[in-house]
Design a protein around this motif. Structure first.
Motif, mmCIF file in Angstrom:
data_model
loop_
_atom_site.group_PDB
_atom_site.id
_atom_site.type_symbol
_atom_site.label_atom_id
_atom_site.label_comp_id
_atom_site.label_asym_id
_atom_site.label_seq_id
_atom_site.Cartn_x
_atom_site.Cartn_y
_atom_site.Cartn_z
ATOM 1 N N HIS A 199 0.827 -1.211 0.000
ATOM 2 C CA HIS A 199 0.000 0.000 0.000
ATOM 3 C C HIS A 199 0.861 1.261 0.000
ATOM 4 C CE1 HIS A 199 -3.443 -2.603 0.728
ATOM 5 N NE2 HIS A 199 -2.792 -3.145 1.742
ATOM 6 N N ALA A 200 1.950 1.195 -0.727
ATOM 7 C CA ALA A 200 2.857 2.336 -0.805
ATOM 8 C C ALA A 200 2.188 3.478 -1.568
ATOM 9 C CB ALA A 200 4.149 1.941 -1.515
ATOM 10 N N LYS A 201 2.442 4.691 -1.123
ATOM 11 C CA LYS A 201 1.877 5.871 -1.775
ATOM 12 C C LYS A 201 2.775 6.282 -2.943
ATOM 13 C CE LYS A 201 -0.480 7.540 2.373
ATOM 14 N NZ LYS A 201 -0.657 8.675 3.327
ATOM 15 N N ASP A 202 2.831 5.384 -3.901
ATOM 16 C CA ASP A 202 3.637 5.637 -5.090
ATOM 17 C C ASP A 202 2.778 6.382 -6.102
ATOM 18 O OD1 ASP A 202 5.908 5.586 -6.519
ATOM 19 O OD2 ASP A 202 5.787 3.486 -7.134
ATOM 20 N N ALA A 203 3.386 7.290 -6.839
ATOM 21 C CA ALA A 203 2.628 8.091 -7.809
ATOM 22 C C ALA A 203 3.495 8.331 -9.033
ATOM 23 C CB ALA A 203 2.208 9.422 -7.186
ATOM 24 N N PRO A 204 2.870 8.537 -10.184
ATOM 25 C CA PRO A 204 3.669 8.809 -11.381
ATOM 26 C C PRO A 204 4.360 10.161 -11.304
ATOM 27 C CG PRO A 204 1.315 8.974 -11.873
ATOM 28 C CD PRO A 204 1.430 8.490 -10.466
ATOM 29 N N GLY A 205 5.464 10.255 -11.987
ATOM 30 C CA GLY A 205 6.198 11.502 -12.116
ATOM 31 C C GLY A 205 6.518 11.740 -13.575
ATOM 32 N N GLY A 247 5.388 8.788 -16.223
ATOM 33 C CA GLY A 247 5.274 7.395 -15.830
ATOM 34 C C GLY A 247 5.773 7.190 -14.411
ATOM 35 N N PHE A 248 5.755 5.942 -13.967
ATOM 36 C CA PHE A 248 6.302 5.611 -12.656
ATOM 37 C C PHE A 248 7.820 5.493 -12.757
ATOM 38 C CE2 PHE A 248 1.892 4.690 -12.077
ATOM 39 C CZ PHE A 248 1.654 4.885 -10.730
ATOM 40 N N GLU A 249 8.490 5.719 -11.649
ATOM 41 C CA GLU A 249 9.948 5.870 -11.669
ATOM 42 C C GLU A 249 10.704 4.718 -12.315
ATOM 43 O OE1 GLU A 249 13.466 7.671 -11.494
ATOM 44 O OE2 GLU A 249 11.520 8.586 -11.071
ATOM 45 N N PRO A 250 10.412 3.452 -11.991
ATOM 46 C CA PRO A 250 11.158 2.364 -12.654
ATOM 47 C C PRO A 250 10.986 2.382 -14.169
ATOM 48 C CG PRO A 250 9.956 1.537 -10.751
ATOM 49 C CD PRO A 250 9.461 2.932 -10.994
ATOM 50 N N ASP A 251 9.799 2.769 -14.625
ATOM 51 C CA ASP A 251 9.537 2.808 -16.060
ATOM 52 C C ASP A 251 10.240 3.992 -16.729
ATOM 53 O OD1 ASP A 251 7.859 0.592 -15.659
ATOM 54 O OD2 ASP A 251 6.178 1.893 -15.160
ATOM 55 N N LEU A 252 10.324 5.110 -16.028
ATOM 56 C CA LEU A 252 11.058 6.260 -16.560
ATOM 57 C C LEU A 252 12.538 5.912 -16.729
ATOM 58 C CD1 LEU A 252 9.508 9.193 -14.474
ATOM 59 C CD2 LEU A 252 8.990 8.552 -16.839
ATOM 60 N N GLU A 253 13.079 5.190 -15.756
ATOM 61 C CA GLU A 253 14.479 4.743 -15.864
ATOM 62 C C GLU A 253 14.654 3.869 -17.095
ATOM 63 O OE1 GLU A 253 17.164 5.319 -14.155
ATOM 64 O OE2 GLU A 253 16.649 5.958 -12.123
ATOM 65 N N ALA A 254 13.706 2.955 -17.301
ATOM 66 C CA ALA A 254 13.796 2.048 -18.445
ATOM 67 C C ALA A 254 13.748 2.809 -19.760
ATOM 68 C CB ALA A 254 12.661 1.026 -18.382
ATOM 69 N N VAL A 255 12.862 3.796 -19.850
ATOM 70 C CA VAL A 255 12.740 4.578 -21.085
ATOM 71 C C VAL A 255 14.032 5.321 -21.384
ATOM 72 C CG1 VAL A 255 11.562 6.547 -22.138
ATOM 73 C CG2 VAL A 255 10.231 4.799 -20.945
ATOM 74 N N VAL A 328 -4.027 4.166 -15.547
ATOM 75 C CA VAL A 328 -4.972 5.265 -15.327
ATOM 76 C C VAL A 328 -4.271 6.430 -14.628
ATOM 77 C CG1 VAL A 328 -7.044 5.958 -14.067
ATOM 78 C CG2 VAL A 328 -7.010 3.797 -15.315
ATOM 79 N N ALA A 329 -3.433 6.114 -13.641
ATOM 80 C CA ALA A 329 -2.718 7.161 -12.920
ATOM 81 C C ALA A 329 -1.788 7.931 -13.844
ATOM 82 C CB ALA A 329 -1.929 6.545 -11.756
ATOM 83 N N VAL A 330 -1.104 7.219 -14.742
ATOM 84 C CA VAL A 330 -0.212 7.877 -15.700
ATOM 85 C C VAL A 330 -1.006 8.779 -16.633
ATOM 86 C CG1 VAL A 330 1.314 7.487 -17.675
ATOM 87 C CG2 VAL A 330 1.601 6.134 -15.596
#
Length: 374
Positions: A199-205, A247-255, A328-330
């Motif tokens: 339940h981490a309060k993770d959010a897209p950046g 996007g979310f941080e791990p995905d931004l790193e990947a891009v 949806v969040a992205v």
């Protein structure tokens, strides 16, 4: 006359007029008053701080200075940015800190005569003064961003992509790129599940990635394809030469990692194919390159999407609602940042040979599982 008066007179003469005569007048005033140097530097730091308030980040400013001015201006703005951070009290994210660390490693000493230095400073300040407001990138901190496993994973991915860029064998590059994309997709899935279960309060950046000339439109299409395959969305700012990826941080790193690597691979393949075309008597290099990169971007997007989809279908049912919620969040975050966007047509894709060679290069670099070559 006070040093502040000297700087003000120089600014009045040079910053608000575009002529070389006005620039020379301002530079002459500054060069004749060595005591004004500290005030000139302080005002430069103020221009940098104003850029931050208008949504710019260190890498953005350096990128546009490098695009529009010369190396001496890049060194000067780098020095100002590093000085300004001592007075910067605003909360900044990890990406901002990483950008400053990269600048720290770059040369930022400016050695020249007083008149040339003053001229460069005024030219730089002219540019900084005219920077438009852009979408701010709020710092986002992932709940698991500092986990040691992520560091090891990213190090492994970087190593695989570096080998893919360096090899002269298409089959090896394909296998290495495929493995890197698989690791990226797996890492993204692991992060999404971990955030959901805890339940981490993770959010897209968001982050900004430079799209350098030439053939910017085709490169922006490639970045868009990489972003989509990694559950991100990209918006290209053609005038300022960058795309904002949400996007979310791990995905931004990947891009960031994969786009940079694929661009290197595409450029190498394009150069080789172009040489073969020239050997056959063809000379239409501009349309060939544009068509090559456009086809490469189109085909590589399909390959990346296939790998990402394969990773999703290989997991249990718990993942689908988690990824749907993140999508949806992205999308929501993208709409908040960019309530109005327009589509751009890719022009200049008229060279059949370029399209064929670009598609073939994308096929060789495709990122999906393949049986080992005999």
């Amino acid at each position: 006359m006070s040093t502040s008066s000297t700087v003000e007179r120089a600014f009045e003469a040079a910053l608000y007029a575009a002529s070389d005569t006005a620039l020379d007048t301002g530079a002459s005033l500054l060069a004749a008053d060595p005591a004004s140097d500290a005030e000139l530097s302080r005002r430069g730091e103020e221009f940098v701080a104003a850029a931050w308030r208008r949504g710019w980040q260190p890498a953005d400013v350096v990128r546009i200075v490098r695009r529009d001015l010369d190396d001496v201006h890049v060194r000067l703005v780098t020095s100002l940015i590093l000085k300004e951070r001592e007075a910067d009290r605003s909360p900044r994210g990890a990406r901002w800190a990483a950008q400053l660390d990269e600048l720290e490693a770059e040369p930022h000493d400016v050695r020249t005569d007083r008149f040339s230095f003053a001229t460069a400073a005024l030219e730089l300040y002219r540019l900084l003064l005219r920077l438009p407001a852009i979408e701010p990138l709020e710092p986002r901190v992932s709940a698991t961003a500092a986990a040691p496993q992520e560091t090891r994973m990213l190090t492994r991915i970087r190593a695989l992509l570096a080998k893919a860029e360096a090899t002269g064998f298409p089959e090896e590059a394909e296998a290495l790129s495929a493995k890197a994309q698989e690791l990226m997709a797996r890492h993204s899935i692991d992060e999404a599940l971990l955030a959901a279960r805890t339940h981490a309060k993770d959010a897209p950046g968001a982050c900004r990635i430079g799209v350098e000339p030439p053939y910017e439109t085709a490169k922006a299409v490639l970045l868009d394809a990489v972003s989509g395959a990694n559950r991100c969305r990209a918006v290209w700012n053609e005038a300022l030469g960058f795309s904002t990826v949400v996007g979310f941080e791990p995905d931004l790193e990947a891009v960031e990692l994969l786009y940079t690597s694929l661009l290197v691979q595409a450029t190498a393949a394009m150069t080789k194919a172009e040489a073969a075309q020239r050997a056959g008597g063809r000379k239409r290099t501009k349309t060939f390159r544009q068509s090559f990169l456009a086809a490469y971007a189109h085909r590589i997007g399909d390959r990346l999407a296939s790998v990402a989809e394969g990773q999703v279908t290989a997991t249990e049912g718990e993942l689908l609602p988690v990824l749907a919620a993140r999508d949806v969040a992205v999308a929501d975050h993208l709409d908040q940042m960019f309530p109005e966007t327009v589509t751009t047509r890719l022009r200049g894709v008229t060279d059949e040979a370029g399209w064929y060679e670009g598609a073939a290069a994308a096929d060789r670099a495709q990122v999906r599982d393949r049986r080992p070559l005999p």
